[in-house]
Design a protein around this motif. Structure first.
Motif, PDB file in Angstrom:
ATOM      1  N   VAL A  74       0.843  -1.193   0.000  1.00  0.00           N
ATOM      2  CA  VAL A  74       0.000   0.000   0.000  1.00  0.00           C
ATOM      3  C   VAL A  74       0.882   1.249   0.000  1.00  0.00           C
ATOM      4  O   VAL A  74       0.640   2.214  -0.737  1.00  0.00           O
ATOM      5  CB  VAL A  74      -0.943   0.008   1.212  1.00  0.00           C
ATOM      6  N   GLY A  75       1.935   1.222   0.829  1.00  0.00           N
ATOM      7  CA  GLY A  75       2.869   2.342   0.868  1.00  0.00           C
ATOM      8  C   GLY A  75       3.541   2.568  -0.472  1.00  0.00           C
ATOM      9  O   GLY A  75       3.758   3.718  -0.889  1.00  0.00           O
ATOM     10  N   ALA A  76       3.868   1.481  -1.175  1.00  0.00           N
ATOM     11  CA  ALA A  76       4.497   1.597  -2.492  1.00  0.00           C
ATOM     12  C   ALA A  76       3.562   2.275  -3.481  1.00  0.00           C
ATOM     13  O   ALA A  76       3.970   3.156  -4.249  1.00  0.00           O
ATOM     14  CB  ALA A  76       4.898   0.213  -3.003  1.00  0.00           C
ATOM     15  N   MET A  77       2.281   1.866  -3.469  1.00  0.00           N
ATOM     16  CA  MET A  77       1.318   2.473  -4.393  1.00  0.00           C
ATOM     17  C   MET A  77       1.098   3.945  -4.075  1.00  0.00           C
ATOM     18  O   MET A  77       1.036   4.788  -4.976  1.00  0.00           O
ATOM     19  CB  MET A  77      -0.005   1.702  -4.337  1.00  0.00           C
ATOM     20  N   VAL A  78       0.985   4.251  -2.789  1.00  0.00           N
ATOM     21  CA  VAL A  78       0.779   5.650  -2.391  1.00  0.00           C
ATOM     22  C   VAL A  78       1.987   6.492  -2.777  1.00  0.00           C
ATOM     23  O   VAL A  78       1.854   7.593  -3.319  1.00  0.00           O
ATOM     24  CB  VAL A  78       0.518   5.740  -0.871  1.00  0.00           C
ATOM     25  N   SER A  79       3.193   5.970  -2.520  1.00  0.00           N
ATOM     26  CA  SER A  79       4.408   6.710  -2.850  1.00  0.00           C
ATOM     27  C   SER A  79       4.525   6.918  -4.355  1.00  0.00           C
ATOM     28  O   SER A  79       4.845   8.021  -4.819  1.00  0.00           O
ATOM     29  CB  SER A  79       5.637   5.949  -2.323  1.00  0.00           C
ATOM     30  N   LEU A  80       4.251   5.869  -5.128  1.00  0.00           N
ATOM     31  CA  LEU A  80       4.327   5.963  -6.582  1.00  0.00           C
ATOM     32  C   LEU A  80       3.366   7.015  -7.121  1.00  0.00           C
ATOM     33  O   LEU A  80       3.744   7.879  -7.926  1.00  0.00           O
ATOM     34  CB  LEU A  80       4.018   4.604  -7.211  1.00  0.00           C
ATOM     35  N   CYS A  81       2.107   6.963  -6.666  1.00  0.00           N
ATOM     36  CA  CYS A  81       1.106   7.891  -7.179  1.00  0.00           C
ATOM     37  C   CYS A  81       1.350   9.313  -6.686  1.00  0.00           C
ATOM     38  O   CYS A  81       1.159  10.279  -7.437  1.00  0.00           O
ATOM     39  CB  CYS A  81      -0.293   7.415  -6.791  1.00  0.00           C
ATOM     40  N   ALA A  82       1.772   9.442  -5.430  1.00  0.00           N
ATOM     41  CA  ALA A  82       2.086  10.774  -4.913  1.00  0.00           C
ATOM     42  C   ALA A  82       3.281  11.363  -5.647  1.00  0.00           C
ATOM     43  O   ALA A  82       3.290  12.555  -6.002  1.00  0.00           O
ATOM     44  CB  ALA A  82       2.363  10.706  -3.417  1.00  0.00           C
ATOM     45  N   GLY A  83       4.302  10.520  -5.899  1.00  0.00           N
ATOM     46  CA  GLY A  83       5.479  10.988  -6.628  1.00  0.00           C
ATOM     47  C   GLY A  83       5.144  11.393  -8.046  1.00  0.00           C
ATOM     48  O   GLY A  83       5.662  12.402  -8.560  1.00  0.00           O
ATOM     49  N   VAL A 131      13.167   9.557  -6.403  1.00  0.00           N
ATOM     50  CA  VAL A 131      13.195   8.839  -5.120  1.00  0.00           C
ATOM     51  C   VAL A 131      11.789   8.411  -4.712  1.00  0.00           C
ATOM     52  O   VAL A 131      11.551   7.254  -4.352  1.00  0.00           O
ATOM     53  CB  VAL A 131      13.830   9.714  -4.017  1.00  0.00           C
ATOM     54  N   VAL A 132      10.835   9.357  -4.800  1.00  0.00           N
ATOM     55  CA  VAL A 132       9.483   9.077  -4.298  1.00  0.00           C
ATOM     56  C   VAL A 132       8.696   8.172  -5.247  1.00  0.00           C
ATOM     57  O   VAL A 132       7.916   7.335  -4.798  1.00  0.00           O
ATOM     58  CB  VAL A 132       8.709  10.399  -4.061  1.00  0.00           C
ATOM     59  N   SER A 133       8.916   8.311  -6.556  1.00  0.00           N
ATOM     60  CA  SER A 133       8.125   7.520  -7.497  1.00  0.00           C
ATOM     61  C   SER A 133       8.835   6.274  -8.003  1.00  0.00           C
ATOM     62  O   SER A 133       8.221   5.466  -8.715  1.00  0.00           O
ATOM     63  CB  SER A 133       7.710   8.388  -8.695  1.00  0.00           C
TER      64      SER A 133
END
Length: 297
Positions: free
Chosen positions: A20-29, A218-220
């Motif tokens: 979930v953190g990976a998806m949130v980070s990817l989309c936020a990035g 880094v974030v995405s």
């Protein structure tokens, strides 16, 4: 005993939290990356994303230490080239269409690949849902949707590249995972960099833009990839695929919160159809050979 139970529950939940953190980070990035477009354009932002990601991955994995035959090298180069085109097309798509919709359209690539060998009636239900979702996304005479067809075309091209990425990635499966991805990302950077240079020119050397580009990478890329590696150690491929299917919704929420991209009810319904088709495909695929998340959008 309760402490032990709580600890065991946390360990069991950790891979899912990481995903979930990976998806949130990817989309936020990716949402944040869109704010870079006025400075260096979609092409320049894509060049930053894959360029800095390649640098980070190469420093971590040192792919030059990986023994490879000429055939292996060609396979990794093809894999990286498709990865680069996929990234570029996706960033070109989100210039003009909302993030969640772009991800939903892109998802049809791996969905189509998974359904090539559809045989059971239930499989055709998922195909119908995906087609219905796409139908709802396209304006088709409804000017109120105001969806740019060029952006839709780029998102569809990114979906085709995602399917090709899966096929190319399977041909590098015998190589060291981290090192082959690092070398592939370096190839992707070489593919995308000329487009970034032509579109943005000297603006790519701006210290502000460089700093923001590093944050995007880094974030995405770096954070999601690391979290997904943790998740894959504790989640079956089927469960991974089911959860990954939620990414269009996560992208739509990130677009809403970060960029103020408001979707109409018809577009949310389209995303729901694509998610349902993706979840259904994963659950009813007996081979369980689901697509892993690419290092892209």
């Amino acid at each position: 005993m309760s402490r032990f139970t709580a600890s065991a529950g946390l360990r069991a939940a950790l891979p899912y939290l990481c995903l979930v953190g990976a998806m949130v980070s990817l989309c936020a990035g990716t949402s944040f990356a869109k704010t870079l477009f006025p400075l260096v354009g979609a092409q320049g932002t894509s060049a930053y994303r894959v360029g800095f990601s390649a640098l980070i991955l190469c420093l971590i994995w040192r792919p030059w230490r990986m023994p490879m035959t000429r055939g292996d090298l060609l396979a990794v180069v093809r894999y990286g080239a498709v990865m680069g085109v996929m990234n570029l097309c996706f960033y070109m798509a989100i210039r003009t269409i909302p993030l969640g919709l772009a991800i939903a359209i892109e998802f049809t690539g791996p969905l189509s690949l998974a359904m090539i060998h559809a045989r059971k009636p239930i499989h055709f239900l998922w195909i119908a849902l995906a087609v219905a979702g796409l139908g709802l996304l396209l304006p088709l005479g409804d000017v109120s949707l105001n969806l740019d067809l060029v952006g839709v075309g780029f998102a569809a091209a990114a979906g085709v590249c995602w399917a090709l990425y899966i096929v190319a990635g399977q041909r590098t499966g015998h190589l060291h995972g981290g090192r082959s991805v690092a070398l592939g990302m370096a190839t992707a950077a070489l593919v995308v960099a000329p487009f970034g240079l032509v579109a943005a020119g000297a603006a790519l050397l701006s210290p502000l833009a460089l700093g923001l580009g590093l944050v995007v990478a880094v974030v995405s890329s770096a954070i999601p990839y690391s979290l997904e590696m943790v998740a894959l150690r504790g989640i079956s491929k089927r469960s991974f695929g089911v959860m990954l299917s939620l990414e269009p919704a996560v992208g739509a929420l990130a677009g809403l919160l970060v960029l103020g991209e408001h979707l109409v009810g018809r577009q949310w319904l389209a995303i729901a159809f694509v998610i349902a088709a993706s979840v259904g495909t994963v659950v009813t695929d007996p081979s369980r050979k689901q697509a892993e998340a690419p290092l892209h959008d």
